[in-house]
Design an enzyme around this catalytic site. Structure first.
Site, PDB file in Angstrom:
ATOM      1  N   HIS A 145      20.774  31.274  44.338  1.00 30.02           N
ATOM      2  CA  HIS A 145      22.141  31.111  44.569  1.00 30.02           C
ATOM      3  C   HIS A 145      22.389  31.241  46.173  1.00 30.02           C
ATOM      4  O   HIS A 145      22.300  32.387  46.578  1.00 30.02           O
ATOM      5  CB  HIS A 145      23.020  31.892  43.767  1.00 30.02           C
ATOM      6  N   HIS A 167      16.662  22.591  57.882  1.00 28.28           N
ATOM      7  CA  HIS A 167      15.471  21.602  57.665  1.00 28.28           C
ATOM      8  C   HIS A 167      14.537  22.517  57.192  1.00 28.28           C
ATOM      9  O   HIS A 167      13.936  23.647  57.600  1.00 28.28           O
ATOM     10  CB  HIS A 167      15.091  20.955  59.065  1.00 28.28           C
TER      11      HIS A 167
HETATM   12  C1  LIG Z   1      25.641  44.397  48.654  1.00 30.98           C
HETATM   13  C2  LIG Z   1      26.344  44.474  47.338  1.00 30.98           C
HETATM   14  C3  LIG Z   1      25.360  43.747  46.408  1.00 30.98           C
HETATM   15  C4  LIG Z   1      26.587  45.693  46.586  1.00 30.98           C
HETATM   16  O1  LIG Z   1      27.143  45.737  45.539  1.00 30.98           O
HETATM   17  P1  LIG Z   1      27.276  47.150  44.833  1.00 30.98           P
HETATM   18  O2  LIG Z   1      25.939  47.826  44.362  1.00 30.98           O
HETATM   19  O3  LIG Z   1      28.068  47.160  43.514  1.00 30.98           O
HETATM   20  O4  LIG Z   1      27.888  48.242  45.818  1.00 30.98           O
HETATM   21  P2  LIG Z   1      29.136  48.830  46.036  1.00 30.98           P
HETATM   22  O5  LIG Z   1      30.407  47.779  45.864  1.00 30.98           O
HETATM   23  O6  LIG Z   1      29.369  49.979  45.108  1.00 30.98           O
HETATM   24  O7  LIG Z   1      29.103  49.401  47.475  1.00 30.98           O
HETATM   25  C5  LIG Z   1      28.006  50.384  47.877  1.00 30.98           C
HETATM   26  C6  LIG Z   1      28.147  50.551  49.370  1.00 30.98           C
HETATM   27  O8  LIG Z   1      27.937  49.630  50.391  1.00 30.98           O
HETATM   28  C7  LIG Z   1      28.908  48.853  51.049  1.00 30.98           C
HETATM   29  N1  LIG Z   1      28.979  47.488  50.762  1.00 30.98           N
HETATM   30  C8  LIG Z   1      29.096  46.619  49.989  1.00 30.98           C
HETATM   31  N2  LIG Z   1      28.918  45.552  50.275  1.00 30.98           N
HETATM   32  C9  LIG Z   1      28.501  45.501  51.322  1.00 30.98           C
HETATM   33  C10 LIG Z   1      28.355  44.326  52.536  1.00 30.98           C
HETATM   34  N3  LIG Z   1      28.277  43.055  51.996  1.00 30.98           N
HETATM   35  N4  LIG Z   1      27.938  44.594  53.624  1.00 30.98           N
HETATM   36  C11 LIG Z   1      28.040  45.994  54.106  1.00 30.98           C
HETATM   37  N5  LIG Z   1      28.321  47.317  53.325  1.00 30.98           N
HETATM   38  C12 LIG Z   1      28.582  46.586  51.916  1.00 30.98           C
HETATM   39  C13 LIG Z   1      30.251  49.529  50.447  1.00 30.98           C
HETATM   40  O9  LIG Z   1      31.204  49.854  51.089  1.00 30.98           O
HETATM   41  C14 LIG Z   1      29.835  51.104  49.855  1.00 30.98           C
HETATM   42  O10 LIG Z   1      29.617  51.780  50.964  1.00 30.98           O
HETATM   43  P3  LIG Z   1      30.089  53.197  50.651  1.00 30.98           P
HETATM   44  O11 LIG Z   1      28.871  53.933  49.670  1.00 30.98           O
HETATM   45  O12 LIG Z   1      29.967  53.787  52.117  1.00 30.98           O
HETATM   46  O13 LIG Z   1      31.173  53.555  50.132  1.00 30.98           O
HETATM   47  C15 LIG Z   1      27.511  43.718  47.145  1.00 30.98           C
HETATM   48  O14 LIG Z   1      28.750  44.445  47.831  1.00 30.98           O
HETATM   49  C16 LIG Z   1      27.702  42.255  47.913  1.00 30.98           C
HETATM   50  O15 LIG Z   1      27.691  42.111  48.865  1.00 30.98           O
HETATM   51  N6  LIG Z   1      27.414  41.161  46.942  1.00 30.98           N
HETATM   52  C17 LIG Z   1      27.255  39.721  47.213  1.00 30.98           C
HETATM   53  C18 LIG Z   1      28.424  39.184  46.497  1.00 30.98           C
HETATM   54  C19 LIG Z   1      28.517  37.749  46.806  1.00 30.98           C
HETATM   55  O16 LIG Z   1      28.445  37.300  47.732  1.00 30.98           O
HETATM   56  N7  LIG Z   1      28.424  36.804  45.801  1.00 30.98           N
HETATM   57  C20 LIG Z   1      28.657  35.636  45.819  1.00 30.98           C
HETATM   58  C21 LIG Z   1      29.751  35.016  44.880  1.00 30.98           C
HETATM   59  S1  LIG Z   1      29.871  33.414  44.796  1.00 30.98           S
END
Ligand SMILES: CC(C)(COP(=O)(O)OP(=O)(O)OC[C@H]1O[C@@H](n2cnc3c(N)ncnc32)[C@H](O)[C@@H]1OP(=O)(O)O)[C@@H](O)C(=O)NCCC(=O)NCCS
Length: 236
Positions: free
Chosen positions: A171, A162
């Site tokens: 998004h 709400h």
């Molecule tokens: C957080 C996020 C933006 C990071 O992406 P990135 O910059 O490409 O980072 P990386 O994948 O290289 O990960 C970097 C570090 O963060 C960690 N990490 C990534 N996503 C994480 C999450 N959601 N929660 C906790 N840790 C996360 C990785 O394990 C990595 O850890 P390390 O350095 O110890 O190995 C991405 O993982 C994320 O959660 N994006 C959201 C995606 C989503 O939900 N999209 C919607 C689709 S409909």
């Protein structure tokens, strides 16, 4: 005038494409459309096309995409953007916020009507205010008094509680939950299954990591991760 009944969305609605973000003008219900163009032929576009088909089963649905190598997807033809006629209603089918905003603003500049596509199994409060070009996925809930910006996405199973506000081209990913009164600003991504606690403001183009729990305000363009969510750097 109420547009939806809480529960299942009963009717398609068509929203004026000139919404400025401060007010929304909702056109009369349009029970059928001859042709719908879904802009974007990737995974999100196919989900939008399927929802549009369920809502308007008699319409012809086509894709618009400048990078799709296939002439047809799921039996629906794919055209280049040049093929888009003025006046054809367009549903935004691009998941990435920045790309969806680029295309959405280009379409608005052309006065192309933007279609609101709400999956028939979404719940949309009659007091919520939708923006033009909005997509609401299956089992999503948009609750009392929520306000949703132009080109926003409330994806499958997401909850906008709400009085929450979702900015233009933001998004809310599948399974994410925004508590009451939350404000996620323009271009924000709230990742899969994340939670934003009531009243929190997430600044423009910030990213909330999948699974994060956001307990306090987030700076614009920050990425926050974990439970409780902490900033890990700036969006590049
Ligand atoms: C957080 C996020 C933006 C990071 O992406 P990135 O910059 O490409 O980072 P990386 O994948 O290289 O990960 C970097 C570090 O963060 C960690 N990490 C990534 N996503 C994480 C999450 N959601 N929660 C906790 N840790 C996360 C990785 O394990 C990595 O850890 P390390 O350095 O110890 O190995 C991405 O993982 C994320 O959660 N994006 C959201 C995606 C989503 O939900 N999209 C919607 C689709 S409909």
């Amino acid at each position: 005038m109420p547009i939806f009944k809480l529960g299942r969305v009963k009717h398609p609605i068509f929203v004026d494409s000139a919404w400025s973000g401060s007010e929304v003008r909702v056109e009369p219900l349009i029970p059928s459309l001859d042709l719908i163009a879904v802009y974007g032929a990737g995974g999100h576009g196919r989900a939008v096309a399927e929802a549009a088909f369920l809502r308007w089963p008699d319409s012809e649905i086509v894709y618009i995409d400048d990078a799709c190598l296939s002439p047809a997807l799921d039996g629906r033809p794919v055209y280049l953007p040049e093929a888009l006629s003025p006046g054809t209603p367009v549903a935004l089918g691009i998941g990435d916020n920045a790309a969806r905003e680029r295309v959405g603003r280009w379409l608005m500049d052309r006065d192309q009507p933007l279609l609101l596509v709400a999956h028939p199994h979404a719940s949309f409060s009659p007091s919520a205010e939708p923006g033009s070009g909005l997509f609401v996925g299956p089992n999503a809930v948009v609750h009392t008094g929520a306000r949703l910006g132009a080109g926003a996405v409330v994806n499958s199973g997401a909850v906008v509680e709400h009085d929450a506000r979702v900015g233009d081209f933001a998004h809310v990913a599948p399974g994410a939950v925004l508590g009451g009164g939350v404000f996620i600003d323009s271009g924000v991504l709230v990742g899969l299954g994340a939670r934003v606690l009531p009243g929190v403001h997430v600044g423009e183009r910030a990213v909330v990591a999948a699974g994060a729990v956001v307990t306090e305000d987030v700076e614009p363009e920050a990425t926050v991760v974990g439970v409780p969510a902490r900033p890990v750097g700036q969006v590049v």
